[in-house]
Design a protein around this motif. Structure first.
Motif, short mmCIF file in Angstrom:
data_model
loop_
_atom_site.label_atom_id
_atom_site.label_comp_id
_atom_site.label_asym_id
_atom_site.label_seq_id
_atom_site.Cartn_x
_atom_site.Cartn_y
_atom_site.Cartn_z
N LEU A 130 37.79 29.47 4.90
CA LEU A 130 38.91 30.40 4.98
C LEU A 130 39.92 30.11 3.87
CD1 LEU A 130 39.87 32.83 6.55
CD2 LEU A 130 41.04 31.28 8.11
N ALA A 131 40.08 28.84 3.53
CA ALA A 131 40.98 28.46 2.43
C ALA A 131 40.49 29.05 1.11
CB ALA A 131 41.08 26.94 2.34
N GLU A 132 39.18 29.16 0.91
CA GLU A 132 38.65 29.79 -0.31
C GLU A 132 39.05 31.26 -0.38
OE1 GLU A 132 34.45 28.94 0.09
OE2 GLU A 132 34.63 27.26 -1.32
N TYR A 133 39.03 31.94 0.77
CA TYR A 133 39.45 33.34 0.82
C TYR A 133 40.94 33.47 0.49
CZ TYR A 133 34.99 34.89 2.74
OH TYR A 133 33.66 35.18 2.91
N ARG A 134 41.73 32.56 1.02
CA ARG A 134 43.17 32.58 0.72
C ARG A 134 43.42 32.34 -0.77
NH1 ARG A 134 43.81 29.58 5.92
NH2 ARG A 134 44.50 31.15 7.41
N GLU A 135 42.66 31.43 -1.36
CA GLU A 135 42.79 31.16 -2.79
C GLU A 135 42.43 32.40 -3.60
OE1 GLU A 135 40.63 28.34 -6.12
OE2 GLU A 135 40.82 27.57 -4.08
N PHE A 136 41.35 33.09 -3.22
CA PHE A 136 40.98 34.34 -3.88
C PHE A 136 42.14 35.33 -3.80
CE2 PHE A 136 39.79 38.74 -3.13
CZ PHE A 136 39.23 39.06 -4.37
N ALA A 137 42.71 35.49 -2.61
CA ALA A 137 43.80 36.45 -2.41
C ALA A 137 45.02 36.11 -3.27
CB ALA A 137 44.18 36.52 -0.95
N GLN A 138 45.32 34.84 -3.39
CA GLN A 138 46.46 34.42 -4.22
C GLN A 138 46.18 34.69 -5.70
OE1 GLN A 138 47.00 30.34 -3.02
NE2 GLN A 138 48.31 30.89 -1.29
N GLU A 139 44.97 34.37 -6.14
CA GLU A 139 44.61 34.58 -7.55
C GLU A 139 44.61 36.05 -7.94
OE1 GLU A 139 40.84 32.70 -8.19
OE2 GLU A 139 41.67 30.68 -7.99
N HIS A 140 44.35 36.94 -6.99
CA HIS A 140 44.23 38.37 -7.29
C HIS A 140 45.30 39.21 -6.60
CE1 HIS A 140 40.48 37.67 -9.38
NE2 HIS A 140 40.20 36.79 -8.43
N ALA A 141 46.41 38.59 -6.26
CA ALA A 141 47.49 39.28 -5.55
C ALA A 141 47.99 40.50 -6.31
CB ALA A 141 48.63 38.31 -5.27
#
Length: 115
Positions: free
Chosen positions: A24-35
């Motif tokens: 789930l942390a990987e998904y959050r990282e994706f979301a932050q990188e592509h905000a």
């Protein structure tokens, strides 16, 4: 700018369970990188919590609901991202970075704006 819905298909798990925290942390990282291009996103509860709705006899007919998923599958719809991108190629490049694409699947569809 056009929008694309990226539907994530992964194992049907409860993402709130601690055993899935790292993923789930990987998904959050994706979301932050592509905000800058994400307009919405959500993680869905497991398919066992789904309610399937059908209308018998078409519009105006009897509403029938069924608990649980529509179909038994190995992978389930587990979330989505609404991506704003210049074109499909850019949306696909973004979707390829969603962790679901690495072991499950991500379906990308253009959005028709409702007006």
């Amino acid at each position: 700018m056009p929008q694309y819905l990226a539907l994530t298909y992964t194992a049907d798990v409860d993402w709130r369970d601690p055993e899935h925290a790292a993923e789930l942390a990987e998904y959050r990282e994706f979301a932050q990188e592509h905000a800058d291009r994400l307009r919405a996103s959500a993680v869905l509860h497991p398919t066992a919590t789904a309610t399937v709705v059908r209308v018998e006899g078409a519009r105006g007919g009897k509403i029938v609901t069924t608990d649980g998923p529509y179909a038994e599958t190995k992978e389930a719809l587990t979330g989505y991202y609404l991506i704003e991108a210049a074109d499909l190629d850019e949306a696909v490049a973004t979707a390829a970075r969603i962790p679901a694409a690495w072991g499950g699947a991500v379906e990308v569809r253009p959005v028709i704006a409702a007006r």
